[in-house]
Design a protein around this motif. Sequence first.
Motif, short mmCIF file in Angstrom:
data_model
loop_
_atom_site.label_atom_id
_atom_site.label_comp_id
_atom_site.label_asym_id
_atom_site.label_seq_id
_atom_site.Cartn_x
_atom_site.Cartn_y
_atom_site.Cartn_z
N SER A 69 0.82 -1.30 -0.01
CA SER A 69 0.13 -0.08 0.05
C SER A 69 0.99 1.44 0.01
CB SER A 69 -0.89 0.04 1.21
OG SER A 69 -0.25 0.17 2.24
N ALA A 124 -2.00 1.10 -5.31
CA ALA A 124 -0.72 0.02 -5.38
C ALA A 124 -0.41 -0.33 -6.71
CB ALA A 124 -1.15 -1.19 -4.36
N VAL A 151 -6.58 1.28 -0.83
CA VAL A 151 -5.06 1.33 -1.24
C VAL A 151 -4.67 0.58 -2.40
CG1 VAL A 151 -4.48 1.40 1.22
CG2 VAL A 151 -4.52 -1.00 0.01
N ARG A 152 -5.83 -0.15 -2.99
CA ARG A 152 -5.65 -1.15 -4.02
C ARG A 152 -5.00 -0.41 -5.27
NH1 ARG A 152 -10.47 -2.45 -5.43
NH2 ARG A 152 -10.37 -0.78 -6.95
#
Length: 199
Positions: free
Chosen positions: A89, A116, A112-113
């Motif tokens: 993250s 990331a 957070v995906r």
Amino acid sequence: MPSWDDEFSKPGYRYGTEPNSFLVEMAGRLPKASRVIAAGDGEGRNGVWLAGQGHRVLALDASSVGLAKARALAEERGVPIETAVVDLSTYAPERAIADAVVLIYVHMPPAVRRAAHRNLASALKPGGLVILEAFHRDQLGRSSGGPKDPNMLFDLALLTEDFGPDIRAVHAFEGEVELDEGRGHVGMGAIVRFLGVKV
């Protein structure tokens, strides 16, 4: 909920020691001796296999216990592998250093995906590949593995949005496959497969 360190401390390899079948299928597209980032590589089954194909692998995971098992597997197979304990993250790789980023069943919270995914994609050279397999939204309620939170599951539209215009999909699949990956993924699963190229 048990931590990944706890899970990977158990005997054996949760997802086995053989590579993911989609990764094996797509790896033929990689140039020889490619620099590959295997993100969320856990106990190393995919990164170690890639190293065995002659690629230069950096395996990333939040679990030091998992990566210790990855190094042990690499030593057993006589291949070199680099590992780093990171939080995906917040991980910020060098830009344009990798020929491929591999994400096999790496499920993150939506908060957070996307960042990331884009951070990892920024590590790719032009023409570099994203190789991803993960559970589809239709996996919810099945016993073959995966998150129980629907917000951590995928579909192709979500992945296209996540990676943005710099990653062009060249192969995409949504559907059912029979999973046989250690004790962690067993039985019929609803999955998404995505191969993208950095433009």
